[in-house]
Design a protein around this motif. Structure first.
Motif, PDB file in Angstrom:
ATOM      1  N   LEU A 109     -11.511  39.461  27.542  1.00 40.94           N
ATOM      2  CA  LEU A 109     -10.435  38.533  27.232  1.00 40.94           C
ATOM      3  C   LEU A 109     -10.418  37.443  28.284  1.00 40.94           C
ATOM      4  O   LEU A 109     -10.659  37.709  29.470  1.00 40.94           O
ATOM      5  CB  LEU A 109      -9.090  39.274  27.220  1.00 40.94           C
ATOM      6  CG  LEU A 109      -7.819  38.443  27.018  1.00 40.94           C
ATOM      7  CD1 LEU A 109      -7.754  37.905  25.589  1.00 40.94           C
ATOM      8  CD2 LEU A 109      -6.577  39.283  27.315  1.00 40.94           C
ATOM      9  N   VAL A 110     -10.149  36.209  27.876  1.00 42.46           N
ATOM     10  CA  VAL A 110     -10.052  35.077  28.799  1.00 42.46           C
ATOM     11  C   VAL A 110      -8.632  34.509  28.720  1.00 42.46           C
ATOM     12  O   VAL A 110      -8.097  34.295  27.625  1.00 42.46           O
ATOM     13  CB  VAL A 110     -11.079  33.977  28.459  1.00 42.46           C
ATOM     14  CG1 VAL A 110     -10.831  32.723  29.301  1.00 42.46           C
ATOM     15  CG2 VAL A 110     -12.498  34.493  28.692  1.00 42.46           C
ATOM     16  N   VAL A 111      -8.032  34.291  29.890  1.00 41.44           N
ATOM     17  CA  VAL A 111      -6.704  33.685  29.975  1.00 41.44           C
ATOM     18  C   VAL A 111      -6.843  32.396  30.782  1.00 41.44           C
ATOM     19  O   VAL A 111      -7.343  32.415  31.908  1.00 41.44           O
ATOM     20  CB  VAL A 111      -5.693  34.628  30.663  1.00 41.44           C
ATOM     21  CG1 VAL A 111      -4.313  33.979  30.707  1.00 41.44           C
ATOM     22  CG2 VAL A 111      -5.637  35.975  29.952  1.00 41.44           C
ATOM     23  N   GLY A 112      -6.407  31.283  30.207  1.00 38.08           N
ATOM     24  CA  GLY A 112      -6.554  30.024  30.925  1.00 38.08           C
ATOM     25  C   GLY A 112      -5.703  28.919  30.338  1.00 38.08           C
ATOM     26  O   GLY A 112      -4.987  29.103  29.349  1.00 38.08           O
ATOM     27  N   ASN A 113      -5.792  27.768  30.956  1.00 41.49           N
ATOM     28  CA  ASN A 113      -5.064  26.589  30.507  1.00 41.49           C
ATOM     29  C   ASN A 113      -5.782  25.943  29.334  1.00 41.49           C
ATOM     30  O   ASN A 113      -6.848  26.398  28.902  1.00 41.49           O
ATOM     31  CB  ASN A 113      -4.944  25.595  31.674  1.00 41.49           C
ATOM     32  CG  ASN A 113      -4.282  26.202  32.888  1.00 41.49           C
ATOM     33  OD1 ASN A 113      -3.189  26.746  32.796  1.00 41.49           O
ATOM     34  ND2 ASN A 113      -4.933  26.116  34.040  1.00 41.49           N
ATOM     35  N   ASP A 114      -5.197  24.887  28.828  1.00 41.83           N
ATOM     36  CA  ASP A 114      -5.825  24.088  27.774  1.00 41.83           C
ATOM     37  C   ASP A 114      -6.990  23.328  28.410  1.00 41.83           C
ATOM     38  O   ASP A 114      -6.876  22.166  28.766  1.00 41.83           O
ATOM     39  CB  ASP A 114      -4.790  23.123  27.181  1.00 41.83           C
ATOM     40  CG  ASP A 114      -5.404  22.121  26.215  1.00 41.83           C
ATOM     41  OD1 ASP A 114      -6.461  22.425  25.644  1.00 41.83           O
ATOM     42  OD2 ASP A 114      -4.818  21.031  26.048  1.00 41.83           O
ATOM     43  N   SER A 115      -8.123  24.020  28.561  1.00 36.06           N
ATOM     44  CA  SER A 115      -9.258  23.436  29.283  1.00 36.06           C
ATOM     45  C   SER A 115     -10.561  24.053  28.787  1.00 36.06           C
ATOM     46  O   SER A 115     -10.584  24.904  27.896  1.00 36.06           O
ATOM     47  CB  SER A 115      -9.102  23.647  30.796  1.00 36.06           C
ATOM     48  OG  SER A 115      -9.114  25.025  31.099  1.00 36.06           O
ATOM     49  N   GLY A 116     -11.648  23.622  29.427  1.00 34.77           N
ATOM     50  CA  GLY A 116     -12.980  23.929  28.939  1.00 34.77           C
ATOM     51  C   GLY A 116     -13.354  25.386  28.861  1.00 34.77           C
ATOM     52  O   GLY A 116     -14.051  25.807  27.937  1.00 34.77           O
ATOM     53  N   MET A 117     -12.932  26.210  29.832  1.00 35.18           N
ATOM     54  CA  MET A 117     -13.355  27.602  29.831  1.00 35.18           C
ATOM     55  C   MET A 117     -12.837  28.358  28.613  1.00 35.18           C
ATOM     56  O   MET A 117     -13.520  29.239  28.084  1.00 35.18           O
ATOM     57  CB  MET A 117     -12.905  28.294  31.114  1.00 35.18           C
ATOM     58  CG  MET A 117     -13.718  27.909  32.335  1.00 35.18           C
ATOM     59  SD  MET A 117     -15.474  28.352  32.135  1.00 35.18           S
ATOM     60  CE  MET A 117     -16.202  27.414  33.475  1.00 35.18           C
ATOM     61  N   ASN A 118     -11.647  28.011  28.149  1.00 35.96           N
ATOM     62  CA  ASN A 118     -11.136  28.656  26.942  1.00 35.96           C
ATOM     63  C   ASN A 118     -11.923  28.235  25.706  1.00 35.96           C
ATOM     64  O   ASN A 118     -12.134  29.027  24.787  1.00 35.96           O
ATOM     65  CB  ASN A 118      -9.651  28.375  26.771  1.00 35.96           C
ATOM     66  CG  ASN A 118      -8.788  29.264  27.655  1.00 35.96           C
ATOM     67  OD1 ASN A 118      -9.099  29.475  28.821  1.00 35.96           O
ATOM     68  ND2 ASN A 118      -7.732  29.812  27.088  1.00 35.96           N
ATOM     69  N   HIS A 119     -12.390  26.992  25.689  1.00 34.04           N
ATOM     70  CA  HIS A 119     -13.243  26.551  24.582  1.00 34.04           C
ATOM     71  C   HIS A 119     -14.593  27.267  24.627  1.00 34.04           C
ATOM     72  O   HIS A 119     -15.165  27.599  23.580  1.00 34.04           O
ATOM     73  CB  HIS A 119     -13.447  25.042  24.645  1.00 34.04           C
ATOM     74  CG  HIS A 119     -12.175  24.262  24.497  1.00 34.04           C
ATOM     75  ND1 HIS A 119     -11.266  24.503  23.486  1.00 34.04           N
ATOM     76  CD2 HIS A 119     -11.649  23.240  25.222  1.00 34.04           C
ATOM     77  CE1 HIS A 119     -10.244  23.679  23.593  1.00 34.04           C
ATOM     78  NE2 HIS A 119     -10.451  22.902  24.639  1.00 34.04           N
ATOM     79  N   LEU A 120     -15.102  27.516  25.820  1.00 31.14           N
ATOM     80  CA  LEU A 120     -16.335  28.294  25.949  1.00 31.14           C
ATOM     81  C   LEU A 120     -16.142  29.711  25.423  1.00 31.14           C
ATOM     82  O   LEU A 120     -17.014  30.269  24.765  1.00 31.14           O
ATOM     83  CB  LEU A 120     -16.783  28.342  27.418  1.00 31.14           C
ATOM     84  CG  LEU A 120     -17.469  27.100  27.966  1.00 31.14           C
ATOM     85  CD1 LEU A 120     -17.674  27.235  29.475  1.00 31.14           C
ATOM     86  CD2 LEU A 120     -18.820  26.886  27.289  1.00 31.14           C
ATOM     87  N   ALA A 121     -14.981  30.299  25.722  1.00 29.90           N
ATOM     88  CA  ALA A 121     -14.686  31.641  25.223  1.00 29.90           C
ATOM     89  C   ALA A 121     -14.686  31.650  23.698  1.00 29.90           C
ATOM     90  O   ALA A 121     -15.265  32.537  23.063  1.00 29.90           O
ATOM     91  CB  ALA A 121     -13.349  32.125  25.764  1.00 29.90           C
ATOM     92  N   GLU A 122     -14.046  30.650  23.099  1.00 32.58           N
ATOM     93  CA  GLU A 122     -14.012  30.556  21.645  1.00 32.58           C
ATOM     94  C   GLU A 122     -15.421  30.445  21.073  1.00 32.58           C
ATOM     95  O   GLU A 122     -15.750  31.074  20.056  1.00 32.58           O
ATOM     96  CB  GLU A 122     -13.203  29.332  21.235  1.00 32.58           C
ATOM     97  CG  GLU A 122     -11.713  29.487  21.412  1.00 32.58           C
ATOM     98  CD  GLU A 122     -11.091  30.151  20.197  1.00 32.58           C
ATOM     99  OE1 GLU A 122     -10.973  29.497  19.154  1.00 32.58           O
ATOM    100  OE2 GLU A 122     -10.742  31.339  20.289  1.00 32.58           O
ATOM    101  N   ALA A 123     -16.253  29.630  21.710  1.00 31.62           N
ATOM    102  CA  ALA A 123     -17.611  29.433  21.223  1.00 31.62           C
ATOM    103  C   ALA A 123     -18.438  30.708  21.302  1.00 31.62           C
ATOM    104  O   ALA A 123     -19.394  30.881  20.548  1.00 31.62           O
ATOM    105  CB  ALA A 123     -18.295  28.318  22.021  1.00 31.62           C
ATOM    106  N   ALA A 124     -18.071  31.613  22.206  1.00 25.21           N
ATOM    107  CA  ALA A 124     -18.794  32.871  22.365  1.00 25.21           C
ATOM    108  C   ALA A 124     -18.139  34.009  21.587  1.00 25.21           C
ATOM    109  O   ALA A 124     -18.603  35.147  21.645  1.00 25.21           O
ATOM    110  CB  ALA A 124     -18.878  33.240  23.849  1.00 25.21           C
TER     111      ALA A 124
END
Length: 340
Positions: free
Chosen positions: A254-269
């Motif tokens: 699980l990834v917890v983060g702000n409205d930023s790039g790492m959360n988009h990377l999590a979605e892509a994976a």
């Protein structure tokens, strides 16, 4: 296809790559133009034929123009798609005026209205009827469906993708926190993240889980996590490059983060994520779309206060974030992990 920055936006725009290739097949060759620091996000993408890089620090487009013209002579460019629509990408299009082009509709008027209208009711009308909650990965292809006479993406399509980097050699399950964002107002307070880390590490049911923190070399505020004396907390801030950080994200539960790039990377994976929204708004199209992902935000009259979240809050307290307490996020983490 042109998208210079930023990290999360480059990842989101790979949805256009997926859509075009699924529509036009293997004969379509896609050249992706991006900033050099984001090359790793698309360089090994199986649907991208080649990647051209622009050095934003040098700021000179002449070399890139020369490279595209040379490419055009040997492998003709039939369409240039500007996914950025900024001053720089507009200048690039003007310098390559001989090439046909399409430009993304960034909905600047609708965004301006959502930012500047004074009442929650009016904001809700703009949000629901002009912008909608549809994620960017669906919105952009549907904008061009009529222009390119192509079918729309379906929700079960693989929408975004980042090439899998080398995975970390880590034998325990872990949750990953990404406290970073491009602008300070977009960051949930670091002290709240630290308190959330304490709560997670103290939960009896997660004693076999580690907690990983990722951040870039400049994100020195992540050093606040070092005050937690627990061997299960792994602070990688400044210790990994983009490709390595992507590997840690792709292996997380699980990834917890702000409205930023790492959360988009999590979605892509395909990794579930919890995205904390403060001054930005889900209707801008950057909310997660994964069925196991969620957002936490508050419907305040002053939110959003800017399209990118870079404006400093006019109040002494930034309520769009301080109203989100660690207990609320911890509850969401427990719900997500229980469902996995």
């Amino acid at each position: 296809m042109i998208r210079f920055s930023s990290l999360g936006d480059v990842v989101i725009q790979t949805s256009v790559v997926q859509w075009l290739k699924s529509t036009y097949g293997d004969k379509l060759r896609i050249t992706f133009v991006t900033s050099r620091e984001f090359k790793d996000l698309v360089d090994q993408h199986p649907l991208i034929h080649r990647v051209l890089c622009f050095d934003r620090k040098a700021g000179k487009l002449a070399g890139l123009v020369k490279e595209i013209r040379a490419l055009h002579e040997t492998d003709p460019v039939h369409l240039m798609i500007d996914l950025h629509a900024t001053t720089r990408s507009t200048l690039l299009r003007l310098m390559l005026s001989e090439l046909p082009r399409l430009v993304v509709d960034k909905r600047r008027l609708e965004r301006w209205l959502l930012v500047h209208l004074p009442f929650v009711g009016l904001k809700r009308l703009i949000s629901n009827y002009l912008l909608g909650r549809e994620p960017q990965v669906l919105r952009v292809p549907r904008d061009w469906q009529g222009l390119l006479l192509a079918p729309a993406l379906t929700p079960d399509s693989p929408l975004t993708f980042t090439p899998p980097p080398p995975r970390p050699q880590h034998d325990k399950p872990y949750v990953l926190f990404s406290p970073v964002a491009s602008f300070t107002p977009k960051r949930w307070p670091i002290e709240s993240f630290v308190e959330l880390a304490r709560q997670f590490l103290q939960q009896p049911e997660y004693q076999q889980h580690d907690l990983v923190i990722v951040g870039g070399p400049a994100d020195t505020y992540c050093e606040a996590f070092n005050q937690i004396q627990d061997a299960r907390l792994i602070n990688l801030q400044g210790k990994t490059n983009l490709k390595q950080s992507t590997g840690w994200v792709q292996s997380a539960k699980l990834v917890v983060g702000n409205d930023s790039g790492m959360n988009h990377l999590a979605e892509a994976a395909g990794v579930p994520c919890i995205t904390l929204f403060g001054p930005t708004h889900e209707s801008f199209g950057f909310a997660p779309y994964g069925k196991n992902s969620s957002t936490i935000s508050h419907n305040l009259w002053c939110r959003p206060c800017s399209p990118t979240g870079k404006n400093k809050c006019f109040r002494k307290e930034q309520y769009c974030f301080t109203l989100t307490n660690p207990e609320r996020v911890m509850s969401e983490i427990q719900s997500k992990l229980a469902a996995l």
